[in-house]
Design an enzyme around this catalytic site. Structure first.
Site: not given
Length: 526
Positions: A231, A260, A278
């Protein structure tokens, strides 16, 4: 015949599963809001990934819709409150990406060891940096794993195969489980001091936010290598940048970021830093798994009413709900209270229902309580799967009921046994509102507010005045102040609600008071 709309790109195998279960599956992707509402007029189920966003308007207007399935773990794109208020079950697939994410972490660990991205880049540029690019072997090195749940345990297993020595920080990992895995369970600061590599696999909570910070880096060896596929927010990004530039951190690799995409991140352009967008769950196999899982879950729900991996509800008849509803908030508070105070691996959970509450359906109360107990420390916990998650963590659960009334018309007691202690908390309803009435065998009557301070201390003169002074000096206004003790001069407890949150530095001052045994801030939804 039931009908399901698949609104985002998904494996064709999902359609096959729906057909095998006698459910019509229609695939239409890229729909606008009004188009989606029109399609859902005739649909019982909706399957999405992250592109389609079922908002309040869509959910409220889709009267026939019964269930929304998210092929993946995150449900930020779904309005959960609207779904709950409108009786739509929301399901996700929290365990389909575990192997894929673990493998990505291992890939990044090896990449940091050998400077693979830099070597690739310079070679493509026509350079030959063979003499300047020196890596390190991983054999015999110590890998520190922060968080050893579903993904972290897979990473640990793979790392052992690479001949790492694996040490783990996870307060909820039992000693026997660590021994079976072949890893050493350590305290966090010990992990920082001993590790050559560190990888993070923990949820982002108030406890884990910036778990790696400027103070953490001071404890680490010069040349440490750090990987985060869990995370964004677990690492202080500015502190990481400073330590990369100084050379204290030899290399780092991040797949997740505070924001992000990280367009304005202080990390952009930092040397010896690998950044991936990611990609933890981005493999063909992982996407296939989540597609199959969501199709199976929705099919089961539509055909039998079985609910798997729901994130917003549990199963109750309307009649049961009326009798259970007043106790749900009490159950949530008892579980949250115990969960926020528990700092070690839980071995056993015992729940006792006394009086009138013992005569109703207590299953939702158990699930709600265990969910609140576990959710601050584990990913993917909800009221439906909380008991299963606990059992998968080798936590024993027991329930007892006594119909005969005790001191109160109804009383619920939650007892937690860890590796180091046994703690209990009891509650009841006064005027329909939850009230804590006993903590560790000490009688107390207190309502829990949004911001609370819990203290256990030696019962000696002067403590309350010293505590009050710290709160007053830091402009902390007390809303309620409740006290209890076992006997004069023995252990006492204080449960205090405040108008505003207590900062960490204030809590540290309270912990330093001579008579304090434990001091914790507790937060609850109003």
């Amino acid at each position: 015949m039931y009908k399901v709309l698949i609104a985002d790109k998904l494996s064709e195998e999902a359609v096959s599963i729906f057909k095998e279960n006698g459910i019509e599956a229609v695939v239409k992707t890229g729909l606008g809001e009004e188009e989606l509402i029109k399609e859902l007029e005739t649909c019982d189920g909706l399957v999405v990934r992250s592109a389609t966003k079922p908002n309040k308007n869509i959910i409220e207007k889709s009267k026939r819709l019964k269930v929304i399935g998210r092929a993946g773990i995150g449900v930020d794109n779904i309005d959960l409150e609207a779904a709950t208020n409108n009786g739509k079950v929301v399901m996700n697939t929290p365990f389909g990406n575990s192997i894929t994410t673990a493998e990505h972490a291992i890939t990044l660990i090896l990449s940091t060891a050998r400077q693979i991205p830099f070597a690739d880049k310079t070679t493509h540029e026509g350079k030959w940096e063979k003499s300047s690019i020196k890596g390190v072997e991983v054999t015999g090195k110590t890998l520190g794993v922060i968080g050893c749940g579903n993904i972290g345990s897979i990473v640990a297993n793979r790392a052992l195969g690479l001949h790492f020595k694996v040490i783990v920080f996870d307060p909820f990992l039992q000693d026997e489980r660590a021994k079976d895995m072949g890893v050493e369970k350590v305290e966090l600061n010990d992990l920082f001091k001993r590790s050559d590599f560190i990888t993070l696999h923990t949820p982002l909570t108030e406890k884990t936010k910036n778990i790696i910070n400027k103070d953490s880096f001071k404890l680490m060896k010069k040349g440490i290598r750090i990987v985060n596929c869990a995370r964004g927010g677990l690492i202080d990004e500015e502190a990481l940048r400073e330590n990369l530039e100084s050379g204290h951190v030899a290399s780092a690799a991040l797949d997740v970021f505070v924001n992000e995409p990280p367009k304005d991140s202080p990390l952009l352009g930092t040397k010896n830093l690998i950044m991936t967008p990611h990609l933890g769950a981005s493999t063909t196999e992982a996407q296939e798994k989540v597609a199959l899982q969501v199709a199976e879950q929705i099919s089961d729900y539509l055909k039998t009413g079985a609910i798997t991996n729901a994130v917003n509800t549990f199963s109750l008849t309307a009649k049961e709900y009326n009798s259970v509803q007043p106790y749900l908030k009490l159950s949530e508070q008892l579980g949250g209270f115990a969960g926020q105070l528990t700092e070690n691996a839980i071995k056993r959970i015992e729940i006792e229902f006394e009086g009138q509450v013992s005569q109703i359906n207590t299953q939702p109360l158990m699930q709600t309580m265990i969910c609140a107990l576990l959710k601050s420390n584990f990913d993917g916990v909800n009221v439906i799967n909380s008991i299963l998650v606990a059992k998968n963590k080798s936590i024993q659960i027991s329930e007892t009921k006594h119909e005969k009334a005790c001191e109160y018309q109804s009383c619920v007691t939650l007892t937690i046994e860890t590796d180091k202690q046994t703690r209990s908390v009891s509650g009841t309803l006064f005027g329909g509102k939850p009230r804590i009435v006993n903590i560790k065998g000490i009688k107390i009557e207190a309502e829990l507010a949004k911001h609370n301070l819990y203290i256990s201390n030696e019962d000696k003169p002067g403590f309350i005045s010293n505590l009050s002074k710290i709160l007053s000096d830091n402009n902390i206004n007390i809303a309620t102040f409740n006290l209890g003790r076992k006997d004069s001069g023995g252990e006492a407890i204080a449960l205090i609600s405040t108008d505003n949150p207590i900062e960490e530095k204030v809590l540290d001052s309270i912990k330093k008071l001579p008579l304090v045994i434990q001091a914790k801030t507790l937060t609850f939804n109003e």
